[in-house]
Motif scaffolding. Sequence first.
Motif, PDB file in Angstrom:
ATOM      1  N   LEU A   6       5.112  -3.199 -12.550  1.00  0.00           N
ATOM      2  CA  LEU A   6       5.939  -3.924 -11.586  1.00  0.00           C
ATOM      3  C   LEU A   6       6.608  -2.960 -10.603  1.00  0.00           C
ATOM      4  CD1 LEU A   6       7.202  -6.624 -10.681  1.00  0.00           C
ATOM      5  CD2 LEU A   6       9.072  -6.111 -12.262  1.00  0.00           C
ATOM      6  N   MET A   7       7.122  -1.857 -11.107  1.00  0.00           N
ATOM      7  CA  MET A   7       7.782  -0.878 -10.234  1.00  0.00           C
ATOM      8  C   MET A   7       6.784  -0.202  -9.296  1.00  0.00           C
ATOM      9  SD  MET A   7      10.927  -1.125 -10.829  1.00  0.00           S
ATOM     10  CE  MET A   7      11.582   0.327 -10.065  1.00  0.00           C
ATOM     11  N   ILE A   8       5.584   0.061  -9.761  1.00  0.00           N
ATOM     12  CA  ILE A   8       4.560   0.659  -8.903  1.00  0.00           C
ATOM     13  C   ILE A   8       4.179  -0.308  -7.788  1.00  0.00           C
ATOM     14  CG2 ILE A   8       2.153   1.422  -8.829  1.00  0.00           C
ATOM     15  CD1 ILE A   8       2.605   2.654 -11.594  1.00  0.00           C
ATOM     16  N   ILE A   9       3.999  -1.572  -8.132  1.00  0.00           N
ATOM     17  CA  ILE A   9       3.646  -2.574  -7.118  1.00  0.00           C
ATOM     18  C   ILE A   9       4.776  -2.722  -6.101  1.00  0.00           C
ATOM     19  CG2 ILE A   9       3.221  -5.034  -6.755  1.00  0.00           C
ATOM     20  CD1 ILE A   9       1.731  -5.002  -9.452  1.00  0.00           C
ATOM     21  N   CYS A  10       6.007  -2.750  -6.563  1.00  0.00           N
ATOM     22  CA  CYS A  10       7.155  -2.881  -5.651  1.00  0.00           C
ATOM     23  C   CYS A  10       7.269  -1.674  -4.729  1.00  0.00           C
ATOM     24  CB  CYS A  10       8.438  -3.056  -6.449  1.00  0.00           C
ATOM     25  SG  CYS A  10       8.594  -4.662  -7.222  1.00  0.00           S
ATOM     26  N   SER A  11       7.120  -0.482  -5.253  1.00  0.00           N
ATOM     27  CA  SER A  11       7.275   0.716  -4.430  1.00  0.00           C
ATOM     28  C   SER A  11       6.135   0.864  -3.426  1.00  0.00           C
ATOM     29  CB  SER A  11       7.376   1.955  -5.309  1.00  0.00           C
ATOM     30  OG  SER A  11       6.183   2.144  -6.039  1.00  0.00           O
ATOM     31  N   VAL A  12       4.926   0.528  -3.823  1.00  0.00           N
ATOM     32  CA  VAL A  12       3.797   0.618  -2.894  1.00  0.00           C
ATOM     33  C   VAL A  12       3.939  -0.441  -1.799  1.00  0.00           C
ATOM     34  CG1 VAL A  12       1.299   0.294  -2.682  1.00  0.00           C
ATOM     35  CG2 VAL A  12       2.216   1.687  -4.536  1.00  0.00           C
ATOM     36  N   SER A  13       4.343  -1.631  -2.157  1.00  0.00           N
ATOM     37  CA  SER A  13       4.513  -2.671  -1.138  1.00  0.00           C
ATOM     38  C   SER A  13       5.653  -2.322  -0.182  1.00  0.00           C
ATOM     39  CB  SER A  13       4.731  -4.033  -1.778  1.00  0.00           C
ATOM     40  OG  SER A  13       5.914  -4.024  -2.540  1.00  0.00           O
ATOM     41  N   LEU A  14       6.722  -1.744  -0.669  1.00  0.00           N
ATOM     42  CA  LEU A  14       7.818  -1.314   0.201  1.00  0.00           C
ATOM     43  C   LEU A  14       7.367  -0.195   1.137  1.00  0.00           C
ATOM     44  CD1 LEU A  14      10.824  -1.781   0.785  1.00  0.00           C
ATOM     45  CD2 LEU A  14      11.318   0.014  -0.859  1.00  0.00           C
TER      46      LEU A  14
END
Length: 59
Positions: A6-14
């Motif tokens: 979840l954190m990887i997806i959030c950081s990449v999308s940001l």
Amino acid sequence: MEILFLMIICSVSLAVIFLIIFIIGARKGQFEDDESPAVRMLFDDEIKTEEEPAAPQKK
């Protein structure tokens, strides 16, 4: 482990959002003139002199 994904997806999308905003700003010319705002304050403005209103005369 799920929070890691979840954190990887959030950081990449940001990061992608910030990249898109940067590209839009670069295409509009926001970053073209980076020299003149820094030296604009060094130029002397013309001195504007205003005439003082005449003092009322005593009768």
